[in-house]
Motif scaffolding. Structure first.
Motif, mmCIF file in Angstrom:
data_model
loop_
_atom_site.group_PDB
_atom_site.id
_atom_site.type_symbol
_atom_site.label_atom_id
_atom_site.label_comp_id
_atom_site.label_asym_id
_atom_site.label_seq_id
_atom_site.Cartn_x
_atom_site.Cartn_y
_atom_site.Cartn_z
ATOM 1 N N CYS A 116 -47.802 -90.332 -22.194
ATOM 2 C CA CYS A 116 -48.641 -89.977 -23.334
ATOM 3 C C CYS A 116 -47.758 -89.709 -24.561
ATOM 4 O O CYS A 116 -46.737 -89.031 -24.468
ATOM 5 C CB CYS A 116 -49.459 -88.737 -23.003
ATOM 6 S SG CYS A 116 -50.527 -88.191 -24.349
ATOM 7 N N HIS A 118 -48.343 -87.933 -26.979
ATOM 8 C CA HIS A 118 -48.457 -86.589 -27.555
ATOM 9 C C HIS A 118 -47.262 -85.763 -27.092
ATOM 10 O O HIS A 118 -46.301 -85.614 -27.823
ATOM 11 C CB HIS A 118 -49.794 -85.945 -27.141
ATOM 12 C CG HIS A 118 -49.996 -84.573 -27.702
ATOM 13 N ND1 HIS A 118 -50.505 -83.539 -26.970
ATOM 14 C CD2 HIS A 118 -49.714 -84.061 -28.930
ATOM 15 C CE1 HIS A 118 -50.565 -82.451 -27.728
ATOM 16 N NE2 HIS A 118 -50.080 -82.749 -28.927
ATOM 17 N N GLY A 120 -45.959 -86.198 -23.666
ATOM 18 C CA GLY A 120 -45.254 -86.800 -22.540
ATOM 19 C C GLY A 120 -45.875 -86.682 -21.167
ATOM 20 O O GLY A 120 -45.208 -86.978 -20.170
ATOM 21 N N CYS A 135 -55.416 -88.701 -20.844
ATOM 22 C CA CYS A 135 -54.353 -87.726 -20.594
ATOM 23 C C CYS A 135 -54.984 -86.348 -20.472
ATOM 24 O O CYS A 135 -55.564 -85.832 -21.436
ATOM 25 C CB CYS A 135 -53.319 -87.745 -21.726
ATOM 26 S SG CYS A 135 -52.003 -86.549 -21.412
ATOM 27 N N CYS A 137 -53.671 -83.480 -20.143
ATOM 28 C CA CYS A 137 -52.939 -82.319 -20.674
ATOM 29 C C CYS A 137 -53.618 -81.728 -21.905
ATOM 30 O O CYS A 137 -53.827 -80.522 -21.979
ATOM 31 C CB CYS A 137 -51.494 -82.695 -20.969
ATOM 32 S SG CYS A 137 -50.572 -83.014 -19.457
ATOM 33 N N HIS A 138 -53.957 -82.583 -22.865
ATOM 34 C CA HIS A 138 -54.617 -82.080 -24.077
ATOM 35 C C HIS A 138 -55.755 -82.985 -24.519
ATOM 36 O O HIS A 138 -56.220 -82.902 -25.648
ATOM 37 C CB HIS A 138 -53.612 -81.914 -25.219
ATOM 38 C CG HIS A 138 -52.368 -81.194 -24.820
ATOM 39 N ND1 HIS A 138 -51.214 -81.851 -24.440
ATOM 40 C CD2 HIS A 138 -52.115 -79.874 -24.688
ATOM 41 C CE1 HIS A 138 -50.293 -80.959 -24.103
ATOM 42 N NE2 HIS A 138 -50.805 -79.761 -24.241
ATOM 43 N N GLY A 139 -56.155 -83.906 -23.646
ATOM 44 C CA GLY A 139 -57.351 -84.699 -23.940
ATOM 45 C C GLY A 139 -57.160 -85.900 -24.848
ATOM 46 O O GLY A 139 -57.946 -86.099 -25.775
ATOM 47 N N PRO A 152 -55.135 -85.772 -29.456
ATOM 48 C CA PRO A 152 -53.978 -85.423 -30.299
ATOM 49 C C PRO A 152 -52.810 -86.418 -30.275
ATOM 50 O O PRO A 152 -51.900 -86.299 -31.091
ATOM 51 C CB PRO A 152 -53.528 -84.085 -29.711
ATOM 52 C CG PRO A 152 -53.920 -84.159 -28.267
ATOM 53 C CD PRO A 152 -55.197 -84.945 -28.234
HETATM 54 S S1 FES Z 1 -49.489 -84.746 -23.547
HETATM 55 FE FE1 FES Z 1 -51.156 -86.104 -23.485
HETATM 56 S S2 FES Z 1 -52.614 -85.202 -24.738
HETATM 57 FE FE2 FES Z 1 -50.936 -83.843 -24.882
#
Ligand code: FES
Length: 173
Positions: A116, A118, A120, A135, A137-139, A152
Motif C-alpha cells: 500500500c 500509504h 506500506g 488495505c 490498515c487505514h482503508g 489515504p
Molecule cells: S497503509 Fe494502507 S491505508 Fe494506510
C-alpha cells in the motif's frame, strides 16, 4: 621577534614529508578500492534480484502473490470484463490519474507491487469498493488496475519492472 620572522621557508625535509604523505594516501586508496569494490553486488547477486515465475496455471480472474526483493508482487490474470471496467474507469476522477493501458504490457495481466502506498501494509485481493484490493490498515481502496480510488493512499500500486519471457513465464525485476 614577530610571527613573520618565526616562519620558516619550506625545507627539503618538508618536501619529503609532503611527498610521502601524498603517496601514502594514494596507496591507501589503491588498497581500499578492491575492498570497497567487493562490497558491490556482482552479476550473480544482481541475477537474484529478478524472479521468474510460471503463470500458466493461474486461471482467469485468479492471481498469484510472489516475493520479489523482499516485497510481495501481485500477478493478476484479469477477465475480459475486468479489463473493460479498468479501461472504462480511465475516465473517472482518479486521485492518481493513469490509464490502464499505461500500467500493463498485456491487458490480461496486471503486475503490481503489493505494498500500500500509504504506509506500506499489504492490501487484500478482491476486497474494497472497486473490485481490486483493499488495505485494511487505514482503508485504501484500489481498483482492478491497482489504481488508488478511495482512502489515504496517495498513489497507485507501483508497477515493477517485468517482462514476459514466453507465454508461460514472467520475469519480475
Ligand atoms: S497503509 Fe494502507 S491505508 Fe494506510
Amino acid at each position: 621577534m614577530t610571527n613573520k620572522t618565526k616562519e620558516k621557508k619550506p625545507t627539503r625535509r618538508d618536501f619529503l614529508y609532503i611527498t610521502t604523505a601524498v603517496f601514502g594516501a594514494t596507496g591507501a586508496a589503491a588498497v581500499a578500492w578492491p575492498l570497497i569494490d567487493q562490497l558491490n553486488p556482482d552479476a550473480s547477486v544482481s541475477a537474484l534480484s529478478s524472479v521468474e515465475t510460471d503463470i500458466s496455471s493461474i486461471p482467469e480472474g485468479g492471481s498469484l502473490k510472489i516475493a520479489w526483493r523482499g516485497k510481495p508482487v501481485f500477478i493478476r490474470r484479469r477477465t475480459k470484463e475486468e479489463i473493460e471496467i479498468a479501461e472504462k474507469e480511465d475516465n473517472e476522477n482518479l486521485p492518481d490519474p493513469q490509464n490502464d493501458a499505461d500500467r500493463v504490457k498485456n491487458k490480461e495481466w496486471l503486475v503490481v507491487v503489493g505494498v500500500c502506498t500509504h504506509l506500506g501494509c499489504i492490501p487484500i485481493a478482491d476486497k474494497g469498493d472497486f473490485g481490486g484490493w483493499f488495505c485494511p490498515c487505514h482503508g485504501s481502496h484500489y481498483d482492478i488496475s491497482g489504481r488508488i480510488r478511495k482512502g489515504p493512499a496517495p498513489t497507485n500500486l507501483e508497477v515493477p519492472p517485468y517482462e514476459f519471457v514466453n507465454e508461460n513465464i514472467i520475469k519480475i525485476g
